[in-house]
Design an enzyme around this catalytic site. Structure first.
Site, PDB file in Angstrom:
ATOM      1  N   CYS A  98       5.306   3.780  20.391  1.00  0.00           N
ATOM      2  CA  CYS A  98       5.579   3.235  21.681  1.00  0.00           C
ATOM      3  C   CYS A  98       5.747   1.662  21.899  1.00  0.00           C
ATOM      4  CB  CYS A  98       4.497   4.026  22.984  1.00  0.00           C
ATOM      5  SG  CYS A  98       4.339   5.518  22.818  1.00  0.00           S
ATOM      6  N   ARG A 107      11.324   1.428  19.775  1.00  0.00           N
ATOM      7  CA  ARG A 107      10.083   2.146  19.308  1.00  0.00           C
ATOM      8  C   ARG A 107       9.928   3.386  20.125  1.00  0.00           C
ATOM      9  NH1 ARG A 107       6.322  -1.555  16.870  1.00  0.00           N
ATOM     10  NH2 ARG A 107       4.678  -0.278  17.573  1.00  0.00           N
ATOM     11  N   TRP A 164       7.422   6.997  22.965  1.00  0.00           N
ATOM     12  CA  TRP A 164       7.706   8.225  21.761  1.00  0.00           C
ATOM     13  C   TRP A 164       6.845   9.174  21.927  1.00  0.00           C
ATOM     14  CZ3 TRP A 164       6.149  10.400  17.311  1.00  0.00           C
ATOM     15  CH2 TRP A 164       7.007  10.925  16.651  1.00  0.00           C
ATOM     16  N   ASN A 199      -0.252   2.675  23.384  1.00  0.00           N
ATOM     17  CA  ASN A 199       0.333   2.690  22.310  1.00  0.00           C
ATOM     18  C   ASN A 199      -0.554   3.170  21.066  1.00  0.00           C
ATOM     19  OD1 ASN A 199       2.315   2.816  19.926  1.00  0.00           O
ATOM     20  ND2 ASN A 199       1.906   0.521  19.481  1.00  0.00           N
ATOM     21  N   GLY A 200      -0.346   4.419  20.560  1.00  0.00           N
ATOM     22  CA  GLY A 200      -1.425   4.654  19.678  1.00  0.00           C
ATOM     23  C   GLY A 200      -1.765   6.197  19.948  1.00  0.00           C
ATOM     24  N   GLU A 214       0.691   4.670  -9.183  1.00  0.00           N
ATOM     25  CA  GLU A 214       1.239   4.089  -8.066  1.00  0.00           C
ATOM     26  C   GLU A 214       0.556   2.768  -7.708  1.00  0.00           C
ATOM     27  OE1 GLU A 214       3.612   2.880  -4.527  1.00  0.00           O
ATOM     28  OE2 GLU A 214       3.827   4.256  -6.368  1.00  0.00           O
ATOM     29  N   LYS A 265       2.543  -0.975  -7.846  1.00  0.00           N
ATOM     30  CA  LYS A 265       2.535  -1.968  -6.791  1.00  0.00           C
ATOM     31  C   LYS A 265       1.949  -3.384  -7.264  1.00  0.00           C
ATOM     32  CE  LYS A 265       3.585   0.199  -3.542  1.00  0.00           C
ATOM     33  NZ  LYS A 265       4.713   0.534  -4.379  1.00  0.00           N
ATOM     34  N   GLU A 282       4.872  -4.988  -9.516  1.00  0.00           N
ATOM     35  CA  GLU A 282       6.186  -5.367  -9.022  1.00  0.00           C
ATOM     36  C   GLU A 282       6.099  -6.571  -7.954  1.00  0.00           C
ATOM     37  OE1 GLU A 282       8.111  -2.350  -6.439  1.00  0.00           O
ATOM     38  OE2 GLU A 282       6.174  -1.382  -5.527  1.00  0.00           O
ATOM     39  N   HIS A 327      -7.227   7.174 -27.966  1.00  0.00           N
ATOM     40  CA  HIS A 327      -6.096   7.454 -28.481  1.00  0.00           C
ATOM     41  C   HIS A 327      -5.085   6.133 -28.703  1.00  0.00           C
ATOM     42  CE1 HIS A 327      -7.053  11.870 -29.065  1.00  0.00           C
ATOM     43  NE2 HIS A 327      -7.533  11.411 -27.585  1.00  0.00           N
ATOM     44  N   LYS A 359      15.361  -3.292  -2.036  1.00  0.00           N
ATOM     45  CA  LYS A 359      14.662  -2.197  -1.279  1.00  0.00           C
ATOM     46  C   LYS A 359      15.261  -0.789  -1.866  1.00  0.00           C
ATOM     47  CE  LYS A 359      11.918  -0.195   1.566  1.00  0.00           C
ATOM     48  NZ  LYS A 359      10.504  -0.398   0.856  1.00  0.00           N
TER      49      LYS A 359
END
Length: 608
Positions: free
Chosen positions: A2, A27, A76, A100-101, A481, A485, A488, A504, A603
């Site tokens: 929101c 929003r 929203w 908002n939340g 992942e 991160k 990159e 190994h 992106k």
């Protein structure tokens, strides 16, 4: 997601609020409303279903008189449908509030404060308003402080009290708020887009503080005894709209890390009906899940790592083969797929060219395709047979953060529905699974609160050209992942290895002070993981260990230990992801690199 705004000053509050809401409408646009403190100190609330344009027309026709302070909201919907009653602001006794939340414990608060007969909406926000009214005895700061101690979840509130004309109060937890004092008055909003027309200087509202707007000042108080004043750092907008959309965070990546809990809620909650996963609004039929004999997940980069986590979960539960393939390899293979293979395509942008080519190849083989995509109307979404949209909102930083979390959330929900349809889960087991998935959200918020602790450890990483991530089972999938991160955005050579494979070959690369980020959250292989950590520690590695809060390990096992909240092993990826994202972010920051736009990367990869 929101949009909220508050204002106190000499100008026409109605115009400022409506103009600000128009800028915040991305929003949320289910409904909109404003609350005005009129010249006679009365509170006037106007709200409508639909967009801000409808609210503006309603106010032009119905609101009479002048106001110089007030609050505004564009919604929203999460709790409760799109109705005028559910629109904000909410009026509760002497309190008018916008939010908002998501307040996670609103059911408990409703019972504790006996609010059942008072509520006129279906929202968690109205519950918070009534609780605040119950606490209010004429001291706004004390009532708000008590409210903060009761709430669980995320929130950004702007509040009017009937007997405090000209003052707007605000607090936040996770949900963004930025504020400024301008020549036009004091302002607060969920995004800089609402402030930019009036000023290029602002501050991010600190979590755990209380803000009071008056016509000539913005006051910030610490929510402790005595309410000492706080003086947040004033920042300057560079007038670049890209920067202005960072919501006051220094980088898009930091903003998007903090948005993960809300993005998770937005992706999960609309797809739960009576405690069970429900994809009817997505148009995804159960037959898609019941008829397949195998699953083939195809993706690139971070999305592929989400698929790796899913594979480790799906095979033991569903008892069918699950394969994960890099899209750029899949498109040139002769894959073993057919009309009984469910091909799952994962892409944040929906435009990744290798992934799109893989989708088209799957169609050539007659396989039905279910895509997990964040961008509506994207090419992959249009060409897929079925689409599971993630609701992460725009992700600007090159290093994907919230897209990873919501892709995982989507995969977890698909697994749950598939297990239910195929008789691998009872209704009770499916409900418990989703409860555990929702419990991962506050666990992520817990990790967000540990960011300063994590910031302190990166000095041990940035001096080294190499770093290694190790784990077993799901922990190894998480490690993939984390390594991506770090490499990159900090340009540190980072690799993830299954911990049992160290002997190994990889252990030859371990030497004095080489950073090893070890993840040990999976109980069935915990003792084995600890043994592997001892092996690298014995060879001089600098070990950063991520375990659950309750895990018992020797104090000399690791140089630094990061504790994640206790939760079911299968859901540890969510708080772990936040921790690993912070490690990468602060490593990049510590090396004075461009966090959001690392070299050689874009992106959305739309060329081969």
């Amino acid at each position: 997601m929101c949009g909220i705004i508050g204002y106190s000053g000499p100008l026409d509050a109605r115009k400022i609020l409506l103009d600000g809401l128009a800028g915040l409408e991305y929003r949320g646009y289910d409904s909109a409303g404003i609350g005005l403190c009129m010249e006679d100190s009365s509170i006037c609330v106007a709200k409508t279903v639909g967009k801000v344009k409808a609210l503006r027309e309603y106010c032009d026709a119905s609101v009479r008189g002048t106001a110089h302070s007030g609050i505004g909201h564009t919604r929203w919907a999460t709790h409760g449908g799109v109705t005028q009653a559910n629109a904000h602001p909410h009026r509760a006794g002497r309190v008018t509030l916008i939010h908002n939340g998501i307040i996670e414990n609103y059911h408990e608060l409703t019972k504790k404060y006996h609010l059942e007969d008072k509520l006129v909406s279906q929202t968690d926000s109205e519950v918070a308003a009534w609780v605040l009214d119950s606490l209010y005895d004429g001291d706004p700061l004390e009532a708000i402080r008590q409210l903060m101690g009761l709430l669980e979840g995320s929130y950004g509130f702007c509040i009017l009290f009937d007997d405090q004309p000209g003052s707007v109060y605000a607090i936040r937890s996770v949900s963004p708020l930025v504020a400024a004092y301008t020549r036009s008055g004091a302002m607060i909003a969920s995004d800089l887009t609402a402030l930019i027309p009036y000023t290029n200087q602002y501050f991010v509202v600190p979590e755990g503080k209380i803000v009071r707007l008056t016509p000539y000042k913005v006051h910030v108080y610490d929510a402790v005894e005595g309410f000492p004043k706080v003086y947040p750092e004033i920042m300057t907008v560079n007038w670049n709209m890209d920067a202005a959309m960072k919501n006051g965070y220094p980088h898009y990546m930091m903003k998007e890390i903090h948005e993960q809990p809300e993005a998770m809620k937005n992706t999960i909650l609309p797809r739960i009906t009576r405690g069970l996963p429900d994809f009817s609004d997505d148009g995804i039929p159960d037959q898609l899940f019941s008829d397949c004999s195998q699953i083939h997940i195809v993706a690139c980069g971070t999305a592929m790592h989400a698929g790796m986590v899913a594979r480790a979960l799906m095979e033991p539960i569903l008892r069918i083969p699950v394969t994960v393939t890099i899209a750029s390899e899949f498109r040139y293979e002769e894959p073993l797929i057919d009309e009984k293979t469910l091909v799952m395509i994962i892409s944040q942008s929906g435009e990744t060219i290798d992934t799109l080519a893989a989708l088209r190849l799957a169609h050539e083989y007659g396989s039905p395709v279910l895509s997990i995509v964040n961008v509506k109307g994207s090419t992959i979404a249009r060409e897929s047979d079925y689409v599971f949209y993630t609701h992460a909102g725009p992700e600007i930083a090159v290093a994907s953060t919230k897209a990873y979390s919501v892709q995982l959330a989507a995969l977890y929900m698909i697994l749950c529905r598939m297990a239910l349809v195929r008789g691998k889960f009872t209704d009770k087991e499916a409900m418990d699974f989703l409860t555990d998935l929702l419990d991962a959200i506050p666990a992520m918020e817990n990790m967000l609160a540990q960011k300063e602790q994590i910031r302190q450890i990166v000095s041990h990483i940035i001096q080294s050209p190499d770093a290694f991530f190790i784990g077993r089972g799901l922990d190894y999938a998480f490690s993939l992942e984390g390594a991506l991160k770090l490499k990159e955005i900090s340009y540190i050579h980072a690799e993830a290895y299954a911990a049992g494979e160290l002997k190994h070959g990889t252990i030859a690369l371990i030497s004095e002070q080489v950073p090893v980020i070890a993840i040990a959250t999976q109980q069935h292989v915990f003792s084995k993981s600890i043994s592997n950590i001892r092996e690298v520690k014995a060879r001089g590695a600098f070990v950063i260990l991520l375990t659950k809060e309750s895990s018992v390990v020797d104090e000399n096992l690791a140089d630094i230990r990061i504790r994640i909240p206790d939760l079911d092993d299968r859901f540890a990826v969510f708080p772990i992801a936040v921790a690993l994202q912070f490690i990468a972010y602060y490593a990049s920051l510590g090396k004075n690199l461009d966090v959001d736009q690392p070299r050689n990367l874009a992106k959305s990869v739309t060329v081969e």
